[in-house]
Motif scaffolding. Structure first.
Motif, mmCIF file in Angstrom:
data_model
loop_
_atom_site.group_PDB
_atom_site.id
_atom_site.type_symbol
_atom_site.label_atom_id
_atom_site.label_comp_id
_atom_site.label_asym_id
_atom_site.label_seq_id
_atom_site.Cartn_x
_atom_site.Cartn_y
_atom_site.Cartn_z
ATOM 1 N N VAL A 80 2.991 -6.408 32.258
ATOM 2 C CA VAL A 80 3.236 -7.190 33.470
ATOM 3 C C VAL A 80 2.111 -7.028 34.492
ATOM 4 O O VAL A 80 1.928 -7.884 35.355
ATOM 5 C CB VAL A 80 4.593 -6.807 34.107
ATOM 6 N N LEU A 81 1.357 -5.924 34.407
ATOM 7 C CA LEU A 81 0.224 -5.678 35.304
ATOM 8 C C LEU A 81 -0.966 -5.246 34.447
ATOM 9 O O LEU A 81 -1.228 -4.054 34.281
ATOM 10 C CB LEU A 81 0.569 -4.589 36.326
ATOM 11 N N PRO A 82 -1.703 -6.206 33.877
ATOM 12 C CA PRO A 82 -2.757 -5.871 32.914
ATOM 13 C C PRO A 82 -3.841 -4.941 33.452
ATOM 14 O O PRO A 82 -4.460 -4.217 32.667
ATOM 15 C CB PRO A 82 -3.334 -7.249 32.555
ATOM 16 N N ARG A 83 -4.085 -4.937 34.760
ATOM 17 C CA ARG A 83 -5.165 -4.120 35.314
ATOM 18 C C ARG A 83 -4.645 -2.805 35.907
ATOM 19 O O ARG A 83 -5.338 -2.139 36.670
ATOM 20 C CB ARG A 83 -5.924 -4.918 36.387
ATOM 21 N N LEU A 84 -3.458 -2.427 35.522
ATOM 22 C CA LEU A 84 -2.867 -1.181 36.003
ATOM 23 C C LEU A 84 -3.646 0.023 35.484
ATOM 24 O O LEU A 84 -4.134 0.025 34.368
ATOM 25 C CB LEU A 84 -1.417 -1.101 35.527
ATOM 26 N N LYS A 102 0.598 1.814 29.060
ATOM 27 C CA LYS A 102 0.558 0.827 27.973
ATOM 28 C C LYS A 102 1.764 -0.107 28.042
ATOM 29 O O LYS A 102 1.656 -1.302 27.725
ATOM 30 C CB LYS A 102 0.523 1.543 26.622
ATOM 31 N N VAL A 103 2.897 0.419 28.465
ATOM 32 C CA VAL A 103 4.110 -0.396 28.610
ATOM 33 C C VAL A 103 3.975 -1.355 29.791
ATOM 34 O O VAL A 103 4.236 -2.555 29.674
ATOM 35 C CB VAL A 103 5.349 0.514 28.798
ATOM 36 N N PHE A 142 -0.118 -1.088 43.326
ATOM 37 C CA PHE A 142 -1.088 -1.970 42.686
ATOM 38 C C PHE A 142 -1.617 -3.009 43.675
ATOM 39 O O PHE A 142 -2.827 -3.272 43.733
ATOM 40 C CB PHE A 142 -0.444 -2.668 41.489
ATOM 41 N N ALA A 143 -0.715 -3.588 44.470
ATOM 42 C CA ALA A 143 -1.125 -4.593 45.450
ATOM 43 C C ALA A 143 -2.063 -3.990 46.496
ATOM 44 O O ALA A 143 -3.053 -4.613 46.897
ATOM 45 C CB ALA A 143 0.113 -5.187 46.131
#
Length: 204
Positions: free
Chosen positions: A102-106, A97-98, A69-70
């Protein structure tokens, strides 16, 4: 109190073994003359070690997802059209969805990217062994769905290396199967709940 037999059966189940397989492993480790009475303590240690290994794998997978993600935030990612199995695609949708807690833009591509970067390197030397470990039945076109994922440069390089290795092994049509299976394996190693960064958990 559970009987010795029942305790050993429960411990064997926790290790994914039968009662007889557990005793065979115990005797192979401690010797044929090892007393059965000591098998419970030995098996409890084995279960603890297995649980600790599973937790380390979950931490590694969560770290890989956060690293993916980073990377997507700081570098250009390119599209890849890929046909995962319907089961894997459904698992990706459920999982994202889970983890969006913690990472909304995943996105789904982050899982594919992390799986390719962590699961594939070091396994390309022998395609036959890799396919055997994953289960080598080819995917049928009716059981897959074409999706466009965005992946980082390292993941794209891994896909290119995979295609070359499969072609060299005369298995050019197994790419979708391998990537789907690697992604499924990666998803299975993630923590049960949201994949919080292990580093953040330690700081908290």
């Amino acid at each position: 109190m559970p009987t010795e037999f029942r305790q050993l059966k429960q411990l064997a189940k926790a290790l994914g073994l039968t009662y007889q397989q557990l005793l065979q492993r115990y005797r192979a480790d401690r010797g044929d003359g090892a007393p059965r009475a000591a098998a419970i303590a030995w098996a409890q240690q084995e279960v603890q070690r297995a649980q600790e290994a599973k937790e380390r794998e979950a931490d590694d997978a969560a770290h890989a997802l956060h690293a993916s993600f980073a990377d997507s935030r700081t570098s250009r990612w390119a599209p890849l059209i890929f046909a995962p199995s319907l089961e894997v695609h459904a698992s990706l949708i459920r999982r994202v969805k889970v983890d969006r807690e913690v990472l909304p833009r995943l996105s789904l591509g982050h899982y594919l990217d992390a799986a390719l970067r962590t699961e594939l390197p070091g396994q390309l030397a022998c395609m036959e062994d890799l396919l055997e470990s994953l289960g080598n039945s080819p995917l049928q076109s009716s059981s897959s769905i074409r999706v466009t994922f965005r992946l980082g440069q390292e993941a794209h390089a891994a896909v290119s290396s995979l295609k070359s290795a499969l072609t060299a092994a005369n298995l050019p049509h197994q790419k979708a199967h391998v990537v789907s299976a690697l992604t499924a394996r990666f998803l299975a190693t993630l923590p049960q709940g949201p994949a919080t960064s292990p580093r953040n958990r330690k700081q908290g």
